[in-house]
Design a protein around this motif. Structure first.
Motif, PDB file in Angstrom:
ATOM      1  N   ARG A 134      13.267  -7.626  -4.039  1.00 16.00           N
ATOM      2  CA  ARG A 134      12.936  -7.716  -5.463  1.00 16.00           C
ATOM      3  C   ARG A 134      11.493  -8.237  -5.637  1.00 16.00           C
ATOM      4  NH1 ARG A 134      16.677  -7.693  -9.086  1.00 16.00           N
ATOM      5  NH2 ARG A 134      15.600  -9.207 -10.400  1.00 16.00           N
ATOM      6  N   PRO A 135      10.503  -7.562  -5.042  1.00 16.34           N
ATOM      7  CA  PRO A 135       9.129  -8.056  -5.190  1.00 16.34           C
ATOM      8  C   PRO A 135       8.611  -7.865  -6.613  1.00 16.34           C
ATOM      9  CG  PRO A 135       9.101  -5.935  -4.108  1.00 16.34           C
ATOM     10  CD  PRO A 135      10.548  -6.345  -4.208  1.00 16.34           C
ATOM     11  N   LEU A 136       7.734  -8.745  -7.020  1.00 18.58           N
ATOM     12  CA  LEU A 136       7.071  -8.649  -8.316  1.00 18.58           C
ATOM     13  C   LEU A 136       5.692  -8.036  -8.088  1.00 18.58           C
ATOM     14  CD1 LEU A 136       7.262  -9.475 -11.372  1.00 18.58           C
ATOM     15  CD2 LEU A 136       5.979 -11.536 -10.737  1.00 18.58           C
ATOM     16  N   VAL A 137       5.382  -6.971  -8.820  1.00 15.35           N
ATOM     17  CA  VAL A 137       4.086  -6.301  -8.712  1.00 15.35           C
ATOM     18  C   VAL A 137       3.120  -6.932  -9.703  1.00 15.35           C
ATOM     19  CG1 VAL A 137       2.843  -4.119  -8.974  1.00 15.35           C
ATOM     20  CG2 VAL A 137       5.119  -4.146  -7.906  1.00 15.35           C
ATOM     21  N   LEU A 138       1.953  -7.323  -9.210  1.00 13.17           N
ATOM     22  CA  LEU A 138       0.956  -8.012 -10.026  1.00 13.17           C
ATOM     23  C   LEU A 138      -0.272  -7.138 -10.219  1.00 13.17           C
ATOM     24  CD1 LEU A 138       1.043 -11.405  -8.070  1.00 13.17           C
ATOM     25  CD2 LEU A 138       2.326 -10.867 -10.154  1.00 13.17           C
ATOM     26  N   SER A 139      -0.889  -7.240 -11.396  1.00 12.66           N
ATOM     27  CA  SER A 139      -2.170  -6.570 -11.636  1.00 12.66           C
ATOM     28  C   SER A 139      -2.836  -7.214 -12.844  1.00 12.66           C
ATOM     29  CB  SER A 139      -1.986  -5.064 -11.875  1.00 12.66           C
ATOM     30  OG  SER A 139      -1.596  -4.803 -13.211  1.00 12.66           O
ATOM     31  N   THR A 140      -4.055  -6.789 -13.118  1.00 13.23           N
ATOM     32  CA  THR A 140      -4.716  -7.148 -14.377  1.00 13.23           C
ATOM     33  C   THR A 140      -4.229  -6.198 -15.465  1.00 13.23           C
ATOM     34  OG1 THR A 140      -6.543  -5.633 -13.934  1.00 13.23           O
ATOM     35  CG2 THR A 140      -6.789  -7.922 -13.160  1.00 13.23           C
ATOM     36  N   PRO A 141      -4.468  -6.527 -16.736  1.00 11.70           N
ATOM     37  CA  PRO A 141      -4.098  -5.579 -17.800  1.00 11.70           C
ATOM     38  C   PRO A 141      -4.790  -4.230 -17.639  1.00 11.70           C
ATOM     39  CG  PRO A 141      -4.583  -7.746 -18.728  1.00 11.70           C
ATOM     40  CD  PRO A 141      -4.977  -7.803 -17.284  1.00 11.70           C
ATOM     41  N   GLU A 142      -6.043  -4.236 -17.142  1.00 16.73           N
ATOM     42  CA  GLU A 142      -6.804  -3.000 -17.007  1.00 16.73           C
ATOM     43  C   GLU A 142      -6.213  -2.063 -15.962  1.00 16.73           C
ATOM     44  OE1 GLU A 142      -9.133  -6.167 -18.799  1.00 16.73           O
ATOM     45  OE2 GLU A 142      -8.067  -6.070 -16.877  1.00 16.73           O
ATOM     46  N   GLN A 143      -5.478  -2.592 -15.003  1.00 22.42           N
ATOM     47  CA  GLN A 143      -4.921  -1.755 -13.934  1.00 22.42           C
ATOM     48  C   GLN A 143      -3.416  -1.581 -14.044  1.00 22.42           C
ATOM     49  OE1 GLN A 143      -7.037  -3.832 -10.497  1.00 22.42           O
ATOM     50  NE2 GLN A 143      -7.476  -1.698 -10.013  1.00 22.42           N
ATOM     51  N   GLN A 144      -2.887  -1.860 -15.213  1.00 21.05           N
ATOM     52  CA  GLN A 144      -1.434  -1.788 -15.396  1.00 21.05           C
ATOM     53  C   GLN A 144      -0.897  -0.375 -15.140  1.00 21.05           C
ATOM     54  OE1 GLN A 144       0.044  -3.424 -19.061  1.00 21.05           O
ATOM     55  NE2 GLN A 144       2.072  -2.520 -18.834  1.00 21.05           N
ATOM     56  N   THR A 145      -1.629   0.646 -15.570  1.00 17.33           N
ATOM     57  CA  THR A 145      -1.141   2.017 -15.389  1.00 17.33           C
ATOM     58  C   THR A 145      -0.975   2.348 -13.914  1.00 17.33           C
ATOM     59  OG1 THR A 145      -2.186   2.743 -17.452  1.00 17.33           O
ATOM     60  CG2 THR A 145      -1.627   4.446 -15.846  1.00 17.33           C
ATOM     61  N   GLN A 146      -1.977   1.994 -13.104  1.00 13.84           N
ATOM     62  CA  GLN A 146      -1.860   2.241 -11.662  1.00 13.84           C
ATOM     63  C   GLN A 146      -0.768   1.376 -11.035  1.00 13.84           C
ATOM     64  OE1 GLN A 146      -6.154   1.788 -10.552  1.00 13.84           O
ATOM     65  NE2 GLN A 146      -5.789   3.660  -9.394  1.00 13.84           N
ATOM     66  N   ALA A 147      -0.642   0.141 -11.533  1.00 12.96           N
ATOM     67  CA  ALA A 147       0.406  -0.735 -11.007  1.00 12.96           C
ATOM     68  C   ALA A 147       1.793  -0.169 -11.305  1.00 12.96           C
ATOM     69  CB  ALA A 147       0.256  -2.134 -11.588  1.00 12.96           C
TER      70      ALA A 147
END
Length: 360
Positions: free
Chosen positions: A35-48
């Protein structure tokens, strides 16, 4: 060569190539992540979100609020999400901001981490965490924050705009340059540093000319990987202290600040670091390596003054005070007057070494 030194290898696993993201699920399972949590910035949310799709049901969703300089308030928000979703691992997708958030969570939870860098930051290779609290950036070293696995996929750097590629690449180069004159340097790290700097000097102009050049992108990512290793292996000096001060206390953008400050910090230390200067002369083919680096930054379109990044001239005195408030290792003895002169040159974008305080 150095006749006495200490070398310690860090426990890390690296998957490097083009298309290596296909191995993410296997790598997560190897680390026991269900159950990993994927992290990103708001700007990269689509790729995340694409990373989440790749993981399928084997994730606990995402947190897309990572931001520069790893403010503790954002880490606390992410910690609440980790607890609520019972996340058992962290997947950091992005640059130094996202990797920093992942490290901050790992420090508090000891959860395993996978880093997927999309810039040339290098943080994914280090046991170093810089967090901003009460307007000041604090740095620590702990193997708890070192990602267990880093997946370098050249495909994710193709879309990095040339301007960001330039500043991110210079940010990476700063790690290797300071590693060359670190108090605890060693021959292995110095070899990596020279190769890394040479790779970036060769690749960044090619990326500026052809942003989708996969060979240049591969060479830049390889150089950035080596730069990150050097950052994690030895102590950093004046340059990193100045950048942490300017970023944490004045909210200047991370990579562009590194791009501006690096030639000036190098000019300050040149006379006290002859071995490092000899390496850089080989790489740049010029005697005055600080000026060569300054000119290289201009050639690839990087910013060249602190004023262009939004720093106020009235902030220079406080920046000099903060940068010299606590002792830290550096080849040349630090004094407040000389650091203030260095910052003045960097603020105005003068040639490195212009002021008497930075030439000594």
């Amino acid at each position: 060569m150095q006749s006495e030194f200490v070398f310690s290898g860090l426990p890390m696993r690296v998957l490097f190539g083009d298309g290596t993201i296909a191995q993410l699920g296997e790598e997560a399972a190897r680390l026991g992540m269900r159950r990993p949590l994927v992290l990103s910035t708001p700007e990269q949310q689509t790729q995340a979100q694409e990373i989440l799709t790749l993981l399928g049901d084997a994730s606990s969703g995402g947190f897309f609020g990572a931001t520069m300089h790893t403010p503790v308030a954002v880490t606390e928000q992410a910690m609440a999400v980790v607890a609520e979703r019972r996340s058992d691992g962290l997947i950091a997708f992005g640059g130094g901001s996202t990797t920093g958030l992942s490290k901050a969570i790992a420090l508090r939870t000891d959860l395993p981490q996978i880093a997927i860098p999309t810039t040339y930051a290098g943080s994914e290779m280090t046991p170093i965490l810089g967090e901003t609290r009460d307007g000041e950036k604090h740095t620590l070293r702990s193997e708890k924050v070192l990602p267990e696995t880093t997946i370098y996929d050249v495909a994710y750097t193709i879309g990095l705009p040339p301007a960001m590629s330039a500043t991110s690449g210079l940010n990476a180069m700063a790690h290797a340059i300071e590693a060359l004159y670190a108090r605890d340097r060693n021959p292995i790290i110095s070899l990596m540093a020279e190769t890394a700097i040479g790779s970036l000097v060769h690749a960044l102009p090619a990326i500026l000319a052809r942003p989708d050049d996969r060979a240049a992108r591969t060479e830049a990512l390889y150089g950035a990987w080596l730069c990150g290793i050097t950052l994690g292996a030895v102590e950093m000096g004046l340059h990193h202290k100045l950048c942490h001060t300017l970023g944490g206390s004045f909210d200047l953008p991370h990579a562009p600040t590194h791009s501006v400050v690096l030639p000036y910090a190098l000019a300050y230390n040149t006379a006290a670091a002859p071995e490092a200067v000899a390496v850089l002369r080989r790489v740049f083919g010029q005697d005055d390596v600080a000026v060569a680096l300054h000119e290289f930054g201009r050639r690839i379109g990087a910013p060249s003054s602190l004023s262009s990044l939004g720093l106020r001239e009235s902030d220079l005195d406080r920046a000099a005070d903060l940068a010299t408030a606590r002792p830290y290792p550096n080849p040349r003895v630090l004094d407040r007057t000389s650091i203030r002169a260095l910052l003045d040159d960097a603020y105005h974008g003068r040639a490195p070494g212009t002021s008497a305080g930075t030439a000594g």
